[in-house]
Design an enzyme around this catalytic site. Sequence first.
Site, PDB file in Angstrom:
ATOM      1  CG  ASN A  63      -1.881   1.116   1.234  1.00 40.99           C
ATOM      2  OD1 ASN A  63      -1.646   2.148   0.598  1.00 40.99           O
ATOM      3  ND2 ASN A  63      -2.982   0.946   1.933  1.00 40.99           N
ATOM      4  CG  ASN A  90      -0.281   3.286 -13.190  1.00 40.23           C
ATOM      5  OD1 ASN A  90      -0.688   3.988 -14.126  1.00 40.23           O
ATOM      6  ND2 ASN A  90      -0.978   2.253 -12.723  1.00 40.23           N
ATOM      7  CB  SER A 142      -4.996  13.480 -14.661  1.00 45.22           C
ATOM      8  OG  SER A 142      -6.220  13.697 -15.341  1.00 45.22           O
ATOM      9  CE1 TYR A 155      -7.380  10.832 -10.184  1.00 46.57           C
ATOM     10  CE2 TYR A 155      -7.795  12.554 -11.806  1.00 46.57           C
ATOM     11  CZ  TYR A 155      -7.323  11.294 -11.484  1.00 46.57           C
ATOM     12  OH  TYR A 155      -6.779  10.496 -12.480  1.00 46.57           O
ATOM     13  CB  ALA A 157      -5.559  19.100  -4.903  1.00 47.74           C
ATOM     14  CB  SER A 158      -3.800  14.190  -5.879  1.00 45.89           C
ATOM     15  OG  SER A 158      -4.569  13.674  -6.949  1.00 45.89           O
ATOM     16  CE  LYS A 159      -3.857  11.256 -10.742  1.00 45.88           C
ATOM     17  NZ  LYS A 159      -2.870  10.169 -10.640  1.00 45.88           N
ATOM     18  CB  ILE A 188      -7.366   5.947 -20.117  1.00 50.03           C
ATOM     19  CG1 ILE A 188      -6.402   7.138 -20.326  1.00 50.03           C
ATOM     20  CG2 ILE A 188      -6.776   4.646 -20.635  1.00 50.03           C
ATOM     21  CD1 ILE A 188      -6.082   7.489 -21.754  1.00 50.03           C
TER      22      ILE A 188
HETATM   23  P1  NAD Z   1      -7.443   1.650 -12.017  1.00 52.95           P
HETATM   24  O1  NAD Z   1      -8.394   2.037 -10.940  1.00 52.95           O
HETATM   25  O2  NAD Z   1      -7.940   0.791 -13.122  1.00 52.95           O
HETATM   26  O3  NAD Z   1      -6.160   0.926 -11.372  1.00 52.95           O
HETATM   27  C1  NAD Z   1      -5.492   1.495 -10.279  1.00 52.95           C
HETATM   28  C2  NAD Z   1      -4.647   0.437  -9.591  1.00 52.95           C
HETATM   29  O4  NAD Z   1      -4.013   1.078  -8.463  1.00 52.95           O
HETATM   30  C3  NAD Z   1      -5.467  -0.737  -9.036  1.00 52.95           C
HETATM   31  O5  NAD Z   1      -4.842  -1.964  -9.346  1.00 52.95           O
HETATM   32  C4  NAD Z   1      -5.464  -0.476  -7.525  1.00 52.95           C
HETATM   33  O6  NAD Z   1      -5.559  -1.669  -6.753  1.00 52.95           O
HETATM   34  C5  NAD Z   1      -4.121   0.210  -7.345  1.00 52.95           C
HETATM   35  N1  NAD Z   1      -4.053   0.994  -6.107  1.00 52.95           N
HETATM   36  C6  NAD Z   1      -4.996   1.847  -5.613  1.00 52.95           C
HETATM   37  N2  NAD Z   1      -4.588   2.347  -4.439  1.00 52.95           N
HETATM   38  C7  NAD Z   1      -3.373   1.819  -4.183  1.00 52.95           C
HETATM   39  C8  NAD Z   1      -2.433   1.966  -3.121  1.00 52.95           C
HETATM   40  N3  NAD Z   1      -2.694   2.746  -2.060  1.00 52.95           N
HETATM   41  N4  NAD Z   1      -1.273   1.278  -3.178  1.00 52.95           N
HETATM   42  C9  NAD Z   1      -1.008   0.464  -4.228  1.00 52.95           C
HETATM   43  N5  NAD Z   1      -1.849   0.293  -5.270  1.00 52.95           N
HETATM   44  C10 NAD Z   1      -3.022   0.958  -5.239  1.00 52.95           C
HETATM   45  O7  NAD Z   1      -6.841   3.030 -12.562  1.00 52.95           O
HETATM   46  P2  NAD Z   1      -6.295   3.421 -14.029  1.00 52.95           P
HETATM   47  O8  NAD Z   1      -7.433   3.980 -14.800  1.00 52.95           O
HETATM   48  O9  NAD Z   1      -5.522   2.304 -14.609  1.00 52.95           O
HETATM   49  O10 NAD Z   1      -5.353   4.641 -13.662  1.00 52.95           O
HETATM   50  C11 NAD Z   1      -3.952   4.508 -13.456  1.00 52.95           C
HETATM   51  C12 NAD Z   1      -3.370   5.889 -13.179  1.00 52.95           C
HETATM   52  O11 NAD Z   1      -3.644   6.752 -14.280  1.00 52.95           O
HETATM   53  C13 NAD Z   1      -3.962   6.565 -11.943  1.00 52.95           C
HETATM   54  O12 NAD Z   1      -2.969   7.294 -11.258  1.00 52.95           O
HETATM   55  C14 NAD Z   1      -4.979   7.511 -12.526  1.00 52.95           C
HETATM   56  O13 NAD Z   1      -5.245   8.616 -11.680  1.00 52.95           O
HETATM   57  C15 NAD Z   1      -4.285   7.924 -13.808  1.00 52.95           C
HETATM   58  N6  NAD Z   1      -5.213   8.420 -14.831  1.00 52.95           N
HETATM   59  C16 NAD Z   1      -6.213   7.637 -15.288  1.00 52.95           C
HETATM   60  C17 NAD Z   1      -7.096   8.162 -16.243  1.00 52.95           C
HETATM   61  C18 NAD Z   1      -8.250   7.337 -16.794  1.00 52.95           C
HETATM   62  O14 NAD Z   1      -9.041   7.919 -17.550  1.00 52.95           O
HETATM   63  N7  NAD Z   1      -8.371   6.049 -16.475  1.00 52.95           N
HETATM   64  C19 NAD Z   1      -6.929   9.453 -16.715  1.00 52.95           C
HETATM   65  C20 NAD Z   1      -5.883  10.224 -16.225  1.00 52.95           C
HETATM   66  C21 NAD Z   1      -5.025   9.700 -15.282  1.00 52.95           C
END
Ligand code: NAD
Length: 247
Positions: A63, A90, A142, A155, A157-159, A188
């Site tokens: 985690n 990621n 993002s 979100y 703020a974090s990004k 995505i």
């Molecule tokens: P997702 O929810 O499909 O997968 C996220 C993964 O992170 C999961 O396997 C989850 O178990 C893991 N996770 C969550 N909290 C965790 C923690 N505390 N420690 C370890 N692992 C943890 O998300 P995604 O869509 O594949 O997104 C991946 C990244 O891309 C993220 O940072 C997201 O913010 C960013 N992002 C996604 C999008 C989108 O449209 N999907 C757009 C912009 C940015």
Amino acid sequence: MKRLADKVAIITGGARGIGLATATLFAAEGAHVVIWDINEALGYAVVRNLIDEGGSASFQLVNTTQMEKVLLAALHVRDTYGHIDILINNAGITRDASLLKMSPSHWHQVIDVNLTGVFHCTQSVASYMVEQGFGRIISASSVVGIDGNYGQTNYVASKAGVIGMTKVWAKELGPKGITVNAIAPGFIATDMIGSIPEKVIQSVMARTPLGRFGSPEDVANAYLFLASDEASFINGAVLRVDGGISL
Ligand code: NAD
């Protein structure tokens, strides 16, 4: 020659979505992939598949909000392989609500994973990268971290914070042979956006010149480029992977 031959790559959130696509691509490109995720069942299943397909992969239940776990996991990777070349920050979550409805708990959960988790992983791994004089650190921001978005105070703020940290670390770690960059995906097609209403999906498509959502592989390819030797002079950059939605 594979583009990541013998590189050791830690991918947080590698059990599904963009992280899974990245783990798959990196393993195919010759990297030793180490997945850090809180989803143990999915994480081990992914690793089994990657190994079945001839790749090198392992899973650690980490985690990223827990600094001690991250430190121990990083130490284990370094002791196992002798080096850590690539960190893909990621893992990320959303807990959306408009400003007036956002609970303190939802604020903290998102900041803990998306911002503090990235700090924990980067600090833990960077010390080894400094010792070896080489490293590639790439974090998931993002487009909303650049442009803002309704209902995503926490979100965004974090990004936006990830972009700020990326620029600081690019300056601090660049002289040590480490490049630090961020990617800024648009929409995505992963589980993360599964709860978006149909009306919003149609509006996103209409505003995206390419007329579609991105795939996890589209983002994995951007991570790969920034992790590869071809990107050796790119440092402190934020690469949009958004089909042009911000234009
Ligand atoms: P997702 O929810 O499909 O997968 C996220 C993964 O992170 C999961 O396997 C989850 O178990 C893991 N996770 C969550 N909290 C965790 C923690 N505390 N420690 C370890 N692992 C943890 O998300 P995604 O869509 O594949 O997104 C991946 C990244 O891309 C993220 O940072 C997201 O913010 C960013 N992002 C996604 C999008 C989108 O449209 N999907 C757009 C912009 C940015």
